[in-house]
Each structure stands twice: as structure tokens, then as C-alpha cells.
Motif scaffolding. Structure first.
Motif, mmCIF file in Angstrom:
data_model
loop_
_atom_site.group_PDB
_atom_site.id
_atom_site.type_symbol
_atom_site.label_atom_id
_atom_site.label_comp_id
_atom_site.label_asym_id
_atom_site.label_seq_id
_atom_site.Cartn_x
_atom_site.Cartn_y
_atom_site.Cartn_z
ATOM 1 N N ASP A 117 0.844 -1.206 0.000
ATOM 2 C CA ASP A 117 0.000 0.000 0.000
ATOM 3 C C ASP A 117 0.876 1.252 0.000
ATOM 4 O OD1 ASP A 117 -2.352 -1.477 0.016
ATOM 5 O OD2 ASP A 117 -2.567 -1.438 2.190
ATOM 6 N N SER A 118 1.953 1.237 0.799
ATOM 7 C CA SER A 118 2.848 2.396 0.837
ATOM 8 C C SER A 118 3.485 2.645 -0.530
ATOM 9 C CB SER A 118 3.951 2.202 1.882
ATOM 10 O OG SER A 118 3.399 2.210 3.174
ATOM 11 N N ASN A 177 2.168 2.012 -3.424
ATOM 12 C CA ASN A 177 1.164 2.622 -4.303
ATOM 13 C C ASN A 177 0.958 4.087 -3.964
ATOM 14 O OD1 ASN A 177 0.840 0.214 -5.604
ATOM 15 N ND2 ASN A 177 -0.892 -0.432 -4.345
ATOM 16 N N ILE A 178 1.013 4.397 -2.678
ATOM 17 C CA ILE A 178 0.855 5.790 -2.257
ATOM 18 C C ILE A 178 2.044 6.616 -2.750
ATOM 19 C CG2 ILE A 178 0.859 7.291 -0.208
ATOM 20 C CD1 ILE A 178 -0.878 5.070 1.152
ATOM 21 N N ALA A 182 1.647 7.376 -6.328
ATOM 22 C CA ALA A 182 0.674 8.446 -6.586
ATOM 23 C C ALA A 182 1.302 9.823 -6.361
ATOM 24 C CB ALA A 182 -0.549 8.258 -5.690
ATOM 25 N N VAL A 232 3.184 10.812 5.042
ATOM 26 C CA VAL A 232 2.113 9.818 5.114
ATOM 27 C C VAL A 232 2.481 8.820 6.209
ATOM 28 C CG1 VAL A 232 0.794 8.063 3.869
ATOM 29 C CG2 VAL A 232 1.730 10.026 2.624
ATOM 30 N N ASN A 292 1.533 5.381 7.431
ATOM 31 C CA ASN A 292 0.729 4.200 7.110
ATOM 32 C C ASN A 292 0.716 3.303 8.344
ATOM 33 O OD1 ASN A 292 -0.704 2.186 5.975
ATOM 34 N ND2 ASN A 292 0.763 1.685 4.363
ATOM 35 N N VAL A 304 -3.038 7.001 7.296
ATOM 36 C CA VAL A 304 -3.753 5.993 6.505
ATOM 37 C C VAL A 304 -3.613 4.606 7.137
ATOM 38 C CG1 VAL A 304 -3.228 7.358 4.430
ATOM 39 C CG2 VAL A 304 -1.796 5.402 4.978
ATOM 40 N N ILE A 333 -8.081 2.404 1.046
ATOM 41 C CA ILE A 333 -6.704 2.811 0.722
ATOM 42 C C ILE A 333 -6.402 2.767 -0.783
ATOM 43 C CG2 ILE A 333 -5.427 0.631 1.017
ATOM 44 C CD1 ILE A 333 -3.606 2.481 2.953
ATOM 45 N N PHE A 346 -6.607 6.172 -2.468
ATOM 46 C CA PHE A 346 -5.801 7.223 -1.849
ATOM 47 C C PHE A 346 -5.750 8.476 -2.736
ATOM 48 C CE2 PHE A 346 -1.789 9.428 -1.062
ATOM 49 C CZ PHE A 346 -1.939 9.695 0.290
ATOM 50 N N GLU A 347 -5.805 8.239 -4.044
ATOM 51 C CA GLU A 347 -5.778 9.359 -5.001
ATOM 52 C C GLU A 347 -6.825 10.430 -4.635
ATOM 53 O OE1 GLU A 347 -3.593 9.918 -7.365
ATOM 54 O OE2 GLU A 347 -4.634 11.587 -8.309
#
Ligand code: SAH
Ligand code: SF4
Length: 404
Positions: free
Chosen positions: A5-6, A8-9, A12, A31, A33, A67, A95, A98-99
Motif C-alpha cells: 500500500d505504501s 502505491n501511495i 501516486a 504519510v 501508514n 492511513v 486505501i 488514496f488518489e
């Protein structure tokens, strides 16, 4: 899962022209996470957020995003009341979107999502999420509550993600999910998804995490036997070696079932390395139960194990730990010592054998069984080569050089 997930963030943010920094002072956005699988993880996240008050005071235009799973559990209202300087809260269930939080803060973005860049493992390893959530509902676990029930990503989407990551330079993919081997989307089973992924150009090695002992089907062992790019390593959480505790945990298998599964898989893939997770001090765990966990370390021949003290994750009184903190620590110490001793034995067994190594540099790589390995020279980063293991030191194997 959180690392994925991190990633992908971060991607972004990169798309909007941001880059990662290790220096909090320089950061325009932070961020956090969060994890909540054990109380300690949640406490750590909370104190991290608290410490960011200073950063925000010095940089009021900076944006703070909280997040993940603890954010899901605690909720936006609670977090914003407690930490009014937090700009956005995105719980684990949202999540992937997040965008939207970015659009809220900065408006719409134009550029393409940038290519993958692994910040946690080597740059040649990429995570590919194939399912979200979990429907297993082990008694001790908060994951189904904070991540929601299991949902499987469509195979076309998974393969697109995998292709893009390989095109961006990844050599090793790690398919991710909480019960990853329960994957089923339309007619595509886990083994079929593995086959399709294995056929992608540029892939040198395929791993997946975490399988659940209950969900391997009959077709997996033959696949493992035949596909050399499928890693000779499983991270297969056992949680306990006692049938009584396994039942209380609602894991759905017995010790004998687990050990029998290892036997079958090792018959298909000789030398298969297996690592695991254990919880000590689950409510009702007696000294006798604990000894069964200890003896399982030897019997299963684990190459490595993550061992955790039980952390109550529900408000139900029957789920409170019933041994003292000191007893729990003592059991953990004994288990860690058994794991360490056994890991040494397993590592030493590799001496004299030939290992397939995926090199990350000229001198360092990982074996198919996920052992770190060093040679003096000769490795070509991003390629797999055979190495004769000549020794072992700490957690690392040593090899003389690369075989032709
Ligand atoms: N889906 C994976 C595990 C995900 S959670 C599986 O079923 O195997 C990662 C690990 O955290 C678990 O394997 C377990 O060992 C540990 N864990 C989960 N809940 C815990 C709790 N309440 N207390 C202590 N450890 C816990
Ligand atoms: Fe938690 Fe894993 Fe059990 Fe799901 S299978 S409830 S994620 S421990």
C-alpha cells in the motif's frame, strides 16, 4: 500488505512530481501508514503522529496523511479530534482510493503513474496485490474487521500490474494477500494465476505471501515441482503447535495436517524452505500447549519464524490474555531461542549444495529458498545463477563463485 500500500501511495505522489526523502525537515508531505495487528503497532503509530506536531508547526503548509489499519480502527473523527493538525485520514478499506485524498488536498493530477520503485526490498522485487481483506476470521485477528472481507482482483488486472512492474525492471514478483492461495476469480484458481504469471516475459522468480495451510489444492504440489521460477520457499504461518490452541484460534487445521502438508510439498520440491509465524500466550495456552509449539519448530524444520506475544484485539473479556506479561515474555524467549538454534541447523544443511541465486549486486543475492547469499565476485544483478555453497555465517550463506 502495508508495504505494498505504501508503494502505491508513493507512486501516486511521484506522479505529481514528488520524490521520497529520508529527512522529515525537507518533506512537504508526510504519510503515516499505520498497522493495528498488535496493540504495540497501533501505539507506535499514534506516538509517531504525535511527534509530527512539531513538523507541522514549523511547516504549516505541509500535508499530513494518516492511513491504513489503525486509521480504519480509530476513525477519522477520533484522529482529527486528538490530532487536529492531521489533514487527511484514509482507512485501510479505502486505501486503494488514496488518489481521492490527494485530489482533496492538491486538486487533480495530470502525469502518468510512474514506474515501480521498491522502497522496502531490492529494486528488482515488486509486490503485486491479488486480493484484499480476509474472510477467515481467526479468533485473535483484527484484519477482517479493518480490511474487510476477502475480495479477489480480476486476473487481467493482476497480469497488467505484473507486466508493468516487469517492464519497469522488476525481476521478482511477490503476489500478496492474507489467504493468498485461496485466490479464485471466475474460473481462475490460484495455481492458474501462478501459471499465467510465470509465463510473463522478464520474470526470473515468483513468490507469494501469505498462504494459509487450508487452501492449497491438489494442483499446487505438481506445479511447484515443475516450475523452477516458483520460489523454493513458503512463508506458511502455523501460529501454534498445539491442536487445542489451533482450535481455539479457529485456524481450521491440526498440527498433523500442517506437518503432512509440508511433507507433501517437500516431496514435490526437495529442499523447500519454510518459514512461519507463531503467537505465544494465546488465552488458555498451557505450558503443555506451549511445549508443543516448541517441538514443532524442530519437527517442521523452519528456516525462520516471526514470533509474537498475543495481543488482545477485541473488547471481549474471554479474549484477554490469561498469563502474566512476565510469563509471556519467558515463553517468547524460549521460542526465539529454539527458532534461532533450528535456523542455524537449516542454514548449515545448505553447505555443499548448489543454490539458484537471484543476484542483486555482483556479490549479493537471494537463493530460491530466500536465504541471503554472498560471493566474492561474479554475480550479474538481475540474473539467476547457480552457486556452490561453501559456508554459512550468521543468517547468510557464502559461496565461492558463480558456476558456469
Ligand atoms: N493472513 C496471515 C497473517 C496476517 S497477520 C495468516 O493468516 O497467516 C500477521 C501475523 O500477525 C499473524 O500470522 C500472527 O502471527 C500475528 N498476529 C495477528 N493477530 C495477532 C494478535 N492479536 N496478537 C499477536 N499476534 C498476532
Ligand atoms: Fe487474520 Fe490471517 Fe486469520 Fe485472516 S487468515 S483472520 S488475516 S490471521
Amino acid at each position: 500488505m502495508n508495504e505494498a500500500d505504501s508503494e502505491n501511495i508513493a507512486a501516486a505522489f511521484r506522479r505529481r512530481g514528488y520524490a521520497l526523502t529520508d529527512e522529515i525537515k525537507k518533506a512537504d508531505a508526510v504519510v503515516v501508514n499505520t498497522c493495528t495487528v498488535r496493540q504495540r503497532a497501533e501505539d507506535k503509530a499514534i506516538s509517531q503522529i504525535g511527534r509530527l506536531r512539531l513538523w507541522k508547526e514549523k511547516k504549516p503548509e505541509g500535508k499530513l496523511f494518516v492511513v491504513g489499519c489503525a486509521a480504519q480502527k480509530l476513525g477519522e473523527k477520533h484522529l482529527k479530534n486528538r490530532f487536529p493538525f492531521v489533514d487527511e485520514v484514509v482507512g485501510a478499506k479505502a486505501i486503494e482510493n488514496f488518489e481521492e485524498a490527494l485530489i482533496n488536498q492538491y486538486g487533480a493530477a495530470e502525469g502518468e503513474t510512474s514506474a515501480h520503485q521498491n522502497m522496502f526490498r531490492s529494486p528488482q522485487t515488486a509486490y503485486v496485490t491479488i486480493m484484499r481483506g480476509c474472510s477467515h476470521k481467526c479468533s485473535y485477528c483484527i484484519v477482517p474487521a479493518v480490511r474487510g472481507p476477502a475480495s479477489f482482483i480480476a486476473p487481467e488486472e493482476i497480469l497488467k500490474d505484473a507486466r508493468e512492474k516487469l517492464a519497469a525492471g522488476a525481476k521478482e514478483l511477490v503476489l500478496l494477500g492474507q489467504t493468498v492461495n485461496a485466490y479464485q476469480s471466475g474460473k481462475t484458481t490460484f495455481s492458474e494465476l501462478l501459471k499465467k504469471t510465470l509465463a510473463l516475459p522478464g520474470l526470473e522468480r515468483l513468490r507469494f505471501m501469505s498462504p494459509h495451510p487450508l487452501y492449497f489444492k491438489e494442483d499446487f504440489a505438481p506445479l511447484l515441482a515443475g516450475e523452477k521460477k516458483l520460489a523454493r520457499h513458503l512463508h506458511l504461518p502455523a501460529q501454534s503447535g498445539s491442536d487445542r490452541v489451533l482450535k481455539l484460534m479457529r485456524r481450521g487445521y491440526t498440527r498433523a495436517f500442517y506437518l503432512d502438508l509440508l511433507k507433501k510439498l517437500r516431496a514435490a520440491a526437495p529442499g523447500l524452505a519454510v518459514s512461519t509465524d507463531f503467537i505465544v500466550g494465546y488465552p488458555g495456552e498451557t505450558e503443555k500447549d506451549f511445549k508443543e509449539t516448541l517441538s514443532m519448530v524442530d519437527e517442521a524444520g523452519f528456516s525462520m519464524a516471526y514470533c509474537f506475544k498475543y495481543s488482545p484485539r477485541t473488547d471481549k473479556p474471554e479474549m484477554a490474555a490469561d498469563i502474566s506479561e512476565a510469563e509471556m515474555s519467558e515463553r517468547l524467549e524460549r521460542l526465539l531461542a529454539a527458532v534461532k538454534k533450528n535456523s542455524r541447523v537449516i542454514l548449515n544443511e545448505r553447505i555443499g549444495k548448489i543454490e539458484e541465486v537471484l543476484f542483486e549486486s555482483e556479490t549479493y543475492g537471494r537463493t530460491s529458498g530466500n536465504f541471503a547469499l554472498r560471493v566474492k565476485a561474479g554475480g550479474i544483478p538481475g540474473t539467476v545463477a547457480a552457486v556452490l555453497v561453501t559456508g554459512a555465517e550468521k543468517n547468510t550463506l557464502n559461496g565461492k563463485g558463480v558456476l558456469a
